[in-house]
Enzyme design. Sequence first.
Site, PDB file in Angstrom:
ATOM      1  N   HIS A 135      23.288  35.943  61.067  1.00  0.00           N
ATOM      2  CA  HIS A 135      22.551  35.584  62.282  1.00  0.00           C
ATOM      3  C   HIS A 135      21.049  35.542  62.023  1.00  0.00           C
ATOM      4  CE1 HIS A 135      22.970  35.141  66.716  1.00  0.00           C
ATOM      5  NE2 HIS A 135      21.710  35.518  66.708  1.00  0.00           N
ATOM      6  N   ARG A 152      25.439  29.608  64.365  1.00  0.00           N
ATOM      7  CA  ARG A 152      25.994  30.958  64.356  1.00  0.00           C
ATOM      8  C   ARG A 152      27.070  31.062  63.279  1.00  0.00           C
ATOM      9  NH1 ARG A 152      25.332  29.474  69.717  1.00  0.00           N
ATOM     10  NH2 ARG A 152      23.894  30.791  70.908  1.00  0.00           N
ATOM     11  N   TYR A 156      18.495  19.620  80.416  1.00  0.00           N
ATOM     12  CA  TYR A 156      18.846  19.061  79.119  1.00  0.00           C
ATOM     13  C   TYR A 156      20.340  19.209  78.877  1.00  0.00           C
ATOM     14  CZ  TYR A 156      13.844  19.358  78.074  1.00  0.00           C
ATOM     15  OH  TYR A 156      12.493  19.222  78.091  1.00  0.00           O
ATOM     16  N   LYS A 216      29.540  29.488  71.578  1.00  0.00           N
ATOM     17  CA  LYS A 216      29.367  30.701  72.369  1.00  0.00           C
ATOM     18  C   LYS A 216      29.071  30.375  73.829  1.00  0.00           C
ATOM     19  CE  LYS A 216      26.548  34.909  72.664  1.00  0.00           C
ATOM     20  NZ  LYS A 216      25.435  35.675  72.049  1.00  0.00           N
ATOM     21  N   HIS A 227      20.930  27.823  72.570  1.00  0.00           N
ATOM     22  CA  HIS A 227      20.740  28.995  73.416  1.00  0.00           C
ATOM     23  C   HIS A 227      21.100  28.660  74.849  1.00  0.00           C
ATOM     24  CE1 HIS A 227      17.748  31.269  70.611  1.00  0.00           C
ATOM     25  NE2 HIS A 227      19.012  31.527  70.338  1.00  0.00           N
ATOM     26  N   ARG A 232      18.973  32.294  61.930  1.00  0.00           N
ATOM     27  CA  ARG A 232      18.558  31.692  63.199  1.00  0.00           C
ATOM     28  C   ARG A 232      17.184  32.201  63.610  1.00  0.00           C
ATOM     29  NH1 ARG A 232      22.256  29.436  66.335  1.00  0.00           N
ATOM     30  NH2 ARG A 232      21.636  30.440  68.291  1.00  0.00           N
TER      31      ARG A 232
END
Length: 403
Positions: free
Chosen positions: A332, A243, A368, A270, A358, A335
């Site tokens: 952005h 980001r 994970y 984020k 994400h 991405r």
Amino acid sequence: MKLTDSIIKAAKPKNKRYNLPDGKGLVLWVQPDGQKVWRIRYDFNEKEKMLSLGFYPAVSLAAARREHTRFKELLAQGIDPSENRKEEKQQAAIAAANSFESVARLWWNHWKHDKTERHADYTIRRMEADIFPVIGHKPVNEITVAQFIAMVRKVESRGALDIAKRVLTTCGQVMRYAVAHGLAERNPAADIKPSDVLKPAKKTNHKRLSEKELPELLRKIDGYNGQPLTRLALQLMALTFVRTGELIGARWDEINLDKKEWRIPAERMKMRSPHIVPLSQQAITLLEEIHKLAADDVLLFPSERRDGKSMSNNTILYALYRLGYHGRMTGHGFRGVASTILHEQQFNHDHIELQLAHTQRDAVSAAYNHALYLEPRAHMMQQWADYLDKQRVGAEVIPFKAA
């Protein structure tokens, strides 16, 4: 004789204080230093008392008479005006301490500890701009749903729908804090959702280019004739697809060239989870070039003002504008381009999602963490960098395999 403004203004100071009576206990003291002070004499429980009303002309003759009349009404009800004034001051102090602004600042100090400085500063500035001027002075226990609705619709009316939603969410958090600490009995903001009172917003994706347009963009970035650090930032963003905020805030102590890793701490992410970016050989070459510029010993991309801050988000955006991509591409957007192409090249979806950092959406992905699958992710990032090199030079691109 009743006082008049002319009489009061003509009264000159003397060696000793003297009084100008207006009748029934209201008098004006004329002090030796020239100041004129309103006083009320009254009897309560067979005791003579005196109360100050303030200085003339700040308190006018008419205002002093109105206050005198109010005090006489209190006396008629058996209330001591002096005690009544003390109670009013106490109530005002309590109201001020329990005002929405006071409680909101308490909440903010409690809430901000695990937030980034930038996010915390934005939140308090947003409250100061859109919330405090409207309901900041109101006692937190007296604010109604209607007042919250009126406030967020005022924000919405200037076209700031997303901010209006955030304002309502923030108010709900403040009110929950107030209830939890016994400052309010209930949270009226919980009775409504943004969708109940605000217009629905059209969902829009971040602007990005198609795969066919990528080679030209890469070549234009290489030829960017602005600040060298801006060019390098764009090139590193294309390689790492982090980001914009994560890129421009990058610090040298996060980079390990020997391990070929960039470890971004949770407070800069984020999703509030640490993130590892495996570094391709191309990314390492860029980082070595950035380091040679030695613009800052802490930040990779410091502000040109050398004020200890990083370059702004707009630096990346305006650079893309200069390259001819206004309305077509944003920081952005890298991405989205990377996600689309990597999925088309059949790389593992979970590896791609992990590399994009994400939020996890299901139980499998939730198992994970940021450090898992580093080897296949490193392979993927090197393959991505090689793919960009081939795109840049315009060579025929043969789809690469994820395995």
